[in-house]
Design an enzyme around this catalytic site. Structure first.
Site, mmCIF file in Angstrom:
data_model
loop_
_atom_site.group_PDB
_atom_site.id
_atom_site.type_symbol
_atom_site.label_atom_id
_atom_site.label_comp_id
_atom_site.label_asym_id
_atom_site.label_seq_id
_atom_site.Cartn_x
_atom_site.Cartn_y
_atom_site.Cartn_z
ATOM 1 N N PRO A 107 1.161 -1.009 0.098
ATOM 2 C CA PRO A 107 0.233 -0.164 -0.160
ATOM 3 C C PRO A 107 0.894 1.468 0.091
ATOM 4 O O PRO A 107 0.250 2.331 0.117
ATOM 5 C CB PRO A 107 -0.830 -0.079 1.345
ATOM 6 C CG PRO A 107 -1.014 -1.378 1.746
ATOM 7 C CD PRO A 107 0.553 -2.165 1.046
ATOM 8 N N GLU A 150 1.984 -7.843 8.790
ATOM 9 C CA GLU A 150 1.983 -7.041 8.267
ATOM 10 C C GLU A 150 3.056 -7.070 7.005
ATOM 11 O O GLU A 150 3.539 -5.028 7.198
ATOM 12 C CB GLU A 150 2.765 -6.455 9.651
ATOM 13 C CG GLU A 150 1.941 -7.000 10.896
ATOM 14 C CD GLU A 150 0.534 -5.816 10.867
ATOM 15 O OE1 GLU A 150 1.126 -4.657 10.078
ATOM 16 O OE2 GLU A 150 -0.332 -6.006 10.965
ATOM 17 N N ARG A 152 -4.192 -8.323 -21.268
ATOM 18 C CA ARG A 152 -5.077 -7.726 -22.756
ATOM 19 C C ARG A 152 -4.710 -7.127 -23.750
ATOM 20 O O ARG A 152 -5.511 -6.419 -24.405
ATOM 21 C CB ARG A 152 -6.677 -7.385 -21.610
ATOM 22 C CG ARG A 152 -6.364 -5.846 -20.855
ATOM 23 C CD ARG A 152 -7.573 -5.666 -20.021
ATOM 24 N NE ARG A 152 -8.793 -5.222 -20.857
ATOM 25 C CZ ARG A 152 -9.177 -4.270 -21.343
ATOM 26 N NH1 ARG A 152 -8.078 -3.673 -21.564
ATOM 27 N NH2 ARG A 152 -10.136 -4.400 -22.110
ATOM 28 N N ASP A 164 -10.734 2.069 -24.408
ATOM 29 C CA ASP A 164 -11.266 2.219 -22.881
ATOM 30 C C ASP A 164 -10.496 3.558 -21.788
ATOM 31 O O ASP A 164 -9.976 4.220 -22.657
ATOM 32 C CB ASP A 164 -10.348 0.939 -22.124
ATOM 33 C CG ASP A 164 -10.315 -0.678 -22.617
ATOM 34 O OD1 ASP A 164 -11.489 -0.143 -22.760
ATOM 35 O OD2 ASP A 164 -9.689 -1.281 -22.770
HETATM 36 C C1 LIG Z 1 -1.931 -6.673 5.303
HETATM 37 S S1 LIG Z 1 -1.224 -5.825 3.989
HETATM 38 C C2 LIG Z 1 0.051 -5.559 5.655
HETATM 39 C C3 LIG Z 1 -0.232 -3.921 5.252
HETATM 40 C C4 LIG Z 1 0.999 -2.836 5.713
HETATM 41 N N1 LIG Z 1 1.408 -3.314 7.075
HETATM 42 C C5 LIG Z 1 1.019 -1.635 5.746
HETATM 43 O O1 LIG Z 1 0.222 -1.214 6.382
HETATM 44 O O2 LIG Z 1 1.052 -1.198 4.802
HETATM 45 C C6 LIG Z 1 -0.051 -7.578 3.907
HETATM 46 C C7 LIG Z 1 0.507 -7.656 2.203
HETATM 47 O O3 LIG Z 1 -0.693 -6.723 1.156
HETATM 48 C C8 LIG Z 1 -0.430 -6.657 0.844
HETATM 49 N N2 LIG Z 1 -1.060 -5.568 -0.168
HETATM 50 C C9 LIG Z 1 -2.106 -5.253 0.339
HETATM 51 N N3 LIG Z 1 -2.716 -3.715 0.191
HETATM 52 C C10 LIG Z 1 -2.083 -3.859 -0.925
HETATM 53 C C11 LIG Z 1 -2.198 -2.269 -1.549
HETATM 54 N N4 LIG Z 1 -3.193 -1.897 -1.715
HETATM 55 N N5 LIG Z 1 -1.731 -2.515 -2.624
HETATM 56 C C12 LIG Z 1 -0.704 -3.628 -3.057
HETATM 57 N N6 LIG Z 1 -0.775 -4.325 -2.225
HETATM 58 C C13 LIG Z 1 -1.217 -4.111 -0.744
HETATM 59 C C14 LIG Z 1 1.219 -5.627 0.392
HETATM 60 O O4 LIG Z 1 2.023 -7.058 -0.422
HETATM 61 C C15 LIG Z 1 1.522 -6.286 2.074
HETATM 62 O O5 LIG Z 1 2.767 -6.302 2.399
#
Ligand SMILES: C[S@@+](CC[C@H](N)C(=O)[O-])C[C@H]1O[C@@H](n2cnc3c(N)ncnc32)[C@H](O)[C@@H]1O
Length: 251
Positions: A89, A116, A154, A169
């Site tokens: 994220p 996490e 795609r 698109d």
């Molecule tokens: C529960 S999340 C961890 C979130 C992290 N502790 C944070 O708050 O940024 C677990 C995993 O999901 C993936 N993930 C979660 N949300 C994401 C998003 N919006 N975009 C990309 N990957 C995401 C990532 O690989 C992350 O390591």
């Protein structure tokens, strides 16, 4: 192009790679996806891939050593220096410009986090780019990886039935897409009949193209004024476009 995906849940990818129009790209090897089970690189009977975070606090962290071994195995298997993408994220938001660039590239190694997140030392040592699906938190990086692979697939030659279809698109020319209609010409509902816009039934290609362009401009101006500003700055708006935009009432 080749994508190597390091994940704790390779089985999540199966249905997405084997269904729908994008299947053509995956079946033909145009987009060659190889799945690596991270647990295969873990130690001991329990094949542990996570542990508590140093400094305390909730949740678990993906261990550095299994990740190091998995990435070494992927690197040994593909003798190129392709980028390593970690989904997070905290990363750059995935957009169509990035998808278009990657669709013409050599592929990548995709690292899917869980818990996490992964030990920062692995990110510091190996990751070229961190990508986010949006400003929300998922429980793993698999869905962002699947979304990216689908968007790339795609755009490959011969994948969509009509090659021109992705050119109209959303985002491909900087604007959002216009509305679409199909049969019946009059849809009977309890509230009355709903007709298809007359311009689309006119048979006049110029009028249809202008109607579509104006709807596209209108939707973009209302929902994503930032995209209008970007299209204007890039010189993608014609005089007719500007004239039409100036007629739109606020709200
Ligand atoms: C529960 S999340 C961890 C979130 C992290 N502790 C944070 O708050 O940024 C677990 C995993 O999901 C993936 N993930 C979660 N949300 C994401 C998003 N919006 N975009 C990309 N990957 C995401 C990532 O690989 C992350 O390591």
């Amino acid at each position: 192009m080749r994508f190597d995906v390091v994940t704790l849940f390779p089985e999540l990818f199966g249905p997405h790679l084997s269904e729908g129009v994008t299947r053509r790209a995956f079946d033909s090897g145009q987009v060659d996806v190889r799945l690596w089970q991270l647990r295969d690189f873990a130690d001991g009977n329990y094949r542990r891939v996570d542990d508590r975070p140093y400094g305390g606090g909730p949740g678990m962290v993906m261990l550095a050593e299994p990740l190091e071994r998995a990435l070494a195995a992927v690197r040994a298997d593909r003798a190129d220096a392709t980028p390593l993408i970690h989904f997070s994220p905290t990363g750059r938001r995935i957009d169509q410009a990035l998808v278009q660039e990657m669709a013409a590239g050599p592929g990548a190694v995709l690292l899917c986090g869980r818990y996490e997140g992964i030990d920062q030392r692995v990110i510091d040592r190996h990751v070229t780019l961190e990508l986010s699906l949006g400003d929300f938190v998922l429980s793993g990086g698999e869905l962002p990886a699947i979304a990216l692979l689908d968007a790339i697939a795609r755009l490959q030659d011969g994948v969509l039935n009509d090659a021109a279809s992705h050119q109209q698109d959303s985002f491909s020319d900087g604007l959002l897409d216009c509305p679409h209609y199909s049969r019946p010409e009059r849809l009977v509902t309890p509230e009355g009949e709903l007709a298809v816009p007359a311009e689309l039934m006119s048979g006049h290609h110029g009028h249809i193209a202008r109607w579509r362009r104006e709807r596209s401009l209108e939707i973009t101006a209302r929902r994503r004024p930032d995209l209008i500003a970007a299209a204007r700055a890039a010189g993608k708006l014609s005089r007719d476009d500007e004239r039409f935009l100036s007629t739109l009432k606020p709200g």
